[in-house]
Design a protein around this motif. Structure first.
Motif, PDB file in Angstrom:
ATOM      1  N   PHE A 176      -7.867 -70.322  -9.033  1.00 16.75           N
ATOM      2  CA  PHE A 176      -7.020 -69.136  -8.884  1.00 16.75           C
ATOM      3  C   PHE A 176      -5.814 -69.288  -9.815  1.00 16.75           C
ATOM      4  N   PRO A 177      -5.162 -68.190 -10.187  1.00 20.08           N
ATOM      5  CA  PRO A 177      -4.019 -68.264 -11.101  1.00 20.08           C
ATOM      6  C   PRO A 177      -2.840 -69.008 -10.480  1.00 20.08           C
ATOM      7  N   LYS A 178      -2.077 -69.656 -11.336  1.00 20.07           N
ATOM      8  CA  LYS A 178      -0.906 -70.408 -10.889  1.00 20.07           C
ATOM      9  C   LYS A 178       0.273 -69.470 -10.666  1.00 20.07           C
ATOM     10  N   SER A 179       0.981 -69.699  -9.576  1.00 23.25           N
ATOM     11  CA  SER A 179       2.161 -68.894  -9.255  1.00 23.25           C
ATOM     12  C   SER A 179       3.401 -69.521  -9.877  1.00 23.25           C
ATOM     13  N   ASP A 180       4.330 -68.675 -10.346  1.00 24.63           N
ATOM     14  CA  ASP A 180       5.590 -69.183 -10.884  1.00 24.63           C
ATOM     15  C   ASP A 180       6.673 -69.263  -9.809  1.00 24.63           C
ATOM     16  N   LYS A 181       6.277 -68.991  -8.554  1.00 28.56           N
ATOM     17  CA  LYS A 181       7.242 -68.996  -7.455  1.00 28.56           C
ATOM     18  C   LYS A 181       7.227 -70.292  -6.654  1.00 28.56           C
ATOM     19  N   VAL A 182       6.274 -71.187  -6.968  1.00 24.77           N
ATOM     20  CA  VAL A 182       6.164 -72.431  -6.211  1.00 24.77           C
ATOM     21  C   VAL A 182       6.045 -73.608  -7.153  1.00 24.77           C
ATOM     22  N   LYS A 183       6.401 -74.778  -6.664  1.00 29.94           N
ATOM     23  CA  LYS A 183       6.140 -76.020  -7.378  1.00 29.94           C
ATOM     24  C   LYS A 183       5.095 -76.816  -6.601  1.00 29.94           C
ATOM     25  N   ILE A 184       4.359 -77.635  -7.310  1.00 27.79           N
ATOM     26  CA  ILE A 184       3.226 -78.329  -6.702  1.00 27.79           C
ATOM     27  C   ILE A 184       3.369 -79.834  -6.894  1.00 27.79           C
TER      28      ILE A 184
ATOM     29  N   ILE B  47      -6.531 -89.334   2.660  1.00 33.01           N
ATOM     30  CA  ILE B  47      -6.691 -87.898   2.435  1.00 33.01           C
ATOM     31  C   ILE B  47      -5.767 -87.485   1.295  1.00 33.01           C
ATOM     32  N   CYS B  48      -6.317 -86.809   0.298  1.00 33.13           N
ATOM     33  CA  CYS B  48      -5.529 -86.354  -0.848  1.00 33.13           C
ATOM     34  C   CYS B  48      -5.251 -84.855  -0.708  1.00 33.13           C
ATOM     35  N   ALA B  49      -4.021 -84.487  -1.048  1.00 33.04           N
ATOM     36  CA  ALA B  49      -3.593 -83.104  -0.839  1.00 33.04           C
ATOM     37  C   ALA B  49      -2.748 -82.614  -1.998  1.00 33.04           C
ATOM     38  N   ASP B  50      -2.731 -81.302  -2.175  1.00 31.44           N
ATOM     39  CA  ASP B  50      -1.766 -80.626  -3.041  1.00 31.44           C
ATOM     40  C   ASP B  50      -0.708 -80.005  -2.141  1.00 31.44           C
ATOM     41  N   VAL B  51       0.555 -80.245  -2.479  1.00 31.38           N
ATOM     42  CA  VAL B  51       1.675 -79.726  -1.696  1.00 31.38           C
ATOM     43  C   VAL B  51       2.308 -78.573  -2.463  1.00 31.38           C
ATOM     44  N   TYR B  52       2.344 -77.408  -1.860  1.00 30.70           N
ATOM     45  CA  TYR B  52       2.919 -76.205  -2.467  1.00 30.70           C
ATOM     46  C   TYR B  52       4.275 -75.953  -1.812  1.00 30.70           C
ATOM     47  N   ILE B  53       5.326 -75.931  -2.633  1.00 29.02           N
ATOM     48  CA  ILE B  53       6.692 -75.835  -2.131  1.00 29.02           C
ATOM     49  C   ILE B  53       7.395 -74.641  -2.767  1.00 29.02           C
ATOM     50  N   PRO B  54       8.011 -73.764  -1.980  1.00 28.75           N
ATOM     51  CA  PRO B  54       8.761 -72.642  -2.572  1.00 28.75           C
ATOM     52  C   PRO B  54       9.860 -73.160  -3.494  1.00 28.75           C
ATOM     53  N   LYS B  55       9.987 -72.564  -4.666  1.00 30.83           N
ATOM     54  CA  LYS B  55      10.980 -73.038  -5.634  1.00 30.83           C
ATOM     55  C   LYS B  55      12.413 -72.828  -5.154  1.00 30.83           C
TER      56      LYS B  55
ATOM     57  N   ALA C 286      -2.766 -71.779   0.458  1.00 32.44           N
ATOM     58  CA  ALA C 286      -1.552 -72.598   0.504  1.00 32.44           C
ATOM     59  C   ALA C 286      -0.495 -72.066  -0.460  1.00 32.44           C
ATOM     60  N   GLN C 287      -0.915 -71.735  -1.679  1.00 36.03           N
ATOM     61  CA  GLN C 287       0.029 -71.216  -2.665  1.00 36.03           C
ATOM     62  C   GLN C 287       0.634 -69.894  -2.187  1.00 36.03           C
ATOM     63  N   THR C 288      -0.186 -69.039  -1.611  1.00 37.98           N
ATOM     64  CA  THR C 288       0.300 -67.744  -1.135  1.00 37.98           C
ATOM     65  C   THR C 288       1.297 -67.918   0.010  1.00 37.98           C
ATOM     66  N   MET C 289       1.006 -68.830   0.928  1.00 40.67           N
ATOM     67  CA  MET C 289       1.920 -69.050   2.043  1.00 40.67           C
ATOM     68  C   MET C 289       3.214 -69.723   1.560  1.00 40.67           C
ATOM     69  N   ALA C 290       3.136 -70.529   0.515  1.00 46.08           N
ATOM     70  CA  ALA C 290       4.356 -71.114  -0.063  1.00 46.08           C
ATOM     71  C   ALA C 290       5.213 -70.034  -0.710  1.00 46.08           C
ATOM     72  N   GLU C 291       4.575 -69.062  -1.336  1.00 40.88           N
ATOM     73  CA  GLU C 291       5.323 -67.930  -1.887  1.00 40.88           C
ATOM     74  C   GLU C 291       6.094 -67.195  -0.786  1.00 40.88           C
ATOM     75  N   ARG C 292       5.620 -67.316   0.440  1.00 36.65           N
ATOM     76  CA  ARG C 292       6.227 -66.623   1.570  1.00 36.65           C
ATOM     77  C   ARG C 292       7.187 -67.516   2.357  1.00 36.65           C
ATOM     78  N   GLY C 293       7.506 -68.682   1.808  1.00 36.32           N
ATOM     79  CA  GLY C 293       8.550 -69.503   2.400  1.00 36.32           C
ATOM     80  C   GLY C 293       8.104 -70.717   3.188  1.00 36.32           C
ATOM     81  N   PHE C 294       6.807 -70.989   3.236  1.00 41.68           N
ATOM     82  CA  PHE C 294       6.300 -72.161   3.937  1.00 41.68           C
ATOM     83  C   PHE C 294       6.070 -73.313   2.964  1.00 41.68           C
ATOM     84  N   LEU C 295       6.273 -74.536   3.424  1.00 42.34           N
ATOM     85  CA  LEU C 295       5.720 -75.678   2.705  1.00 42.34           C
ATOM     86  C   LEU C 295       4.271 -75.790   3.163  1.00 42.34           C
TER      87      LEU C 295
END
Length: 346
Positions: free
Chosen positions: A38-46, A59-67, A94-103
């Protein structure tokens, strides 16, 4: 600036060209490093993260954090679909929910993707439920997370594991199961509960014969993923799976469903160990989301019948099939999901 003004025009043009080439190279490098479907968002850092479950599997994970995050955040752990990896649907969620203010973290289940565990490509109703609880362990220890506001989202087969985790882990304040499968039910009973006891016995005989063959060969045979080409008379839901996993839309090199499939003997514990036995005892909030036209809709509808309390919700998405809720942003009801979770984190 005075020094730059004295430079010859040709040199200034050359320097500008170098700057442009550098920017293009950096942009191309970022594109090449992006391994998601999926496309990368410019509103979060990973960020990358890893943690161990209580079986010692990493367990390996990607962490999506609101900028724009400046204080402790509510957090969400996400996984699924069954046979997918974190670079597919769970990462999009995960990326979409990070855009909405969640880690938000999207993780690979035990034995799959970048997570550890041997033999590879094995599924377990117990261990995969534990994977969610281990993700809650990890989120609870992060300094940027409000440990009293942790929720989970499971997609497809991981929707069932999300409910199963919710039934035993009281730290989870809200759970969302999207386009849910009960993997134990479908393994033991077949689609639409069409398998009787005799058919189930024959299936167990076949899987146990495979165990003997694997023991003799010292390897674990794979069941094989979706075919590269799908037959015209195949069920529509198989065509839908193919359209996601075997095309540019959702293909990923580490995805079981995009490639060689699960270990052939993985179905055995699912036949014998049902999940959701204590779903009726879940006290915290649960939301089930399913497509109106999904072949799997009955899993969510029947699971919802087991739930008790006023903080439970079943949302049927009009004109959506099973895989629409993997990545179709026009069909996935993110507004409703966000509102439900926030309302139940108070």
């Amino acid at each position: 600036m005075k020094t730059i003004k004295k430079l010859p025009l040709a040199l200034l043009v050359f320097i500008s060209s170098l700057e442009l080439i550098a920017k293009q190279t950096m942009n191309n490098s970022e594109k090449n490093d992006w391994d998601k479907t999926f496309p990368k968002s410019d509103k979060v850092k990973i960020e990358k993260a890893s943690f161990r479950n209580r079986y010692g599997i990493t367990i390996c994970a990607d962490v999506y954090i609101p900028k724009n995050a400046s204080e402790k955040m509510p957090a969400i752990a996400l996984c699924g679909p069954f046979g997918a990896v974190k670079e597919q649907a769970s990462g999009l969620y995960a990326q979409t929910m990070a855009e909405r203010g969640f880690l938000a973290i999207a993780f690979d289940p035990s034995f799959t993707g970048e997570s550890s565990g041997e033999p590879r490509y094995v599924a377990s109703p117990d261990i995969n439920t534990e994977d969610f609880c281990a993700a809650v362990d990890y989120l609870s220890t992060r300094k940027d997370v409000d440990s009293e506001k942790i929720s989970i989202i499971g997609i497809c087969g991981w929707g069932g594991f999300a409910l199963n985790a919710m039934a035993m882990d009281t730290r989870i304040k809200a759970a969302v199961a999207s386009t849910m499968y009960d993997m134990c039910r479908v393994s033991a009973n077949g689609y639409f509960d069409s398998m009787d006891e005799d058919a189930r016995y024959e299936l167990k005989k076949s899987i146990n014969a495979q165990r003997t063959a694997d023991a003799l060969s010292g390897t674990n045979a794979l069941a094989g993923g979706l075919p590269d080409k799908i037959a015209q008379d195949a069920p529509q839901f198989l065509k839908d799976y193919h359209a996601y996993y075997k095309t540019k839309r959702g293909y990923h090199k580490r995805s079981l469903n995009s490639n060689g499939g699960w270990n052939k003997t993985s179905a055995l514990p699912f036949i014998n160990m049902p999940i959701l036995s204590y779903a009726g005892e879940i006290r915290n909030a649960v939301m089930l989301v399913h497509g109106q036209n999904a072949h799997s809709r009955y899993f969510s509808e029947d699971a919802f019948k087991k739930l008790k309390g006023e903080n439970k919700k079943l949302l049927i998405v009009p004109n959506a099939n099973h895989t629409d809720l993997y990545d179709n942003l026009e069909k996935i009801p993110f507004d409703e999901i966000e509102n439900f979770i926030r309302a139940n984190l108070k």
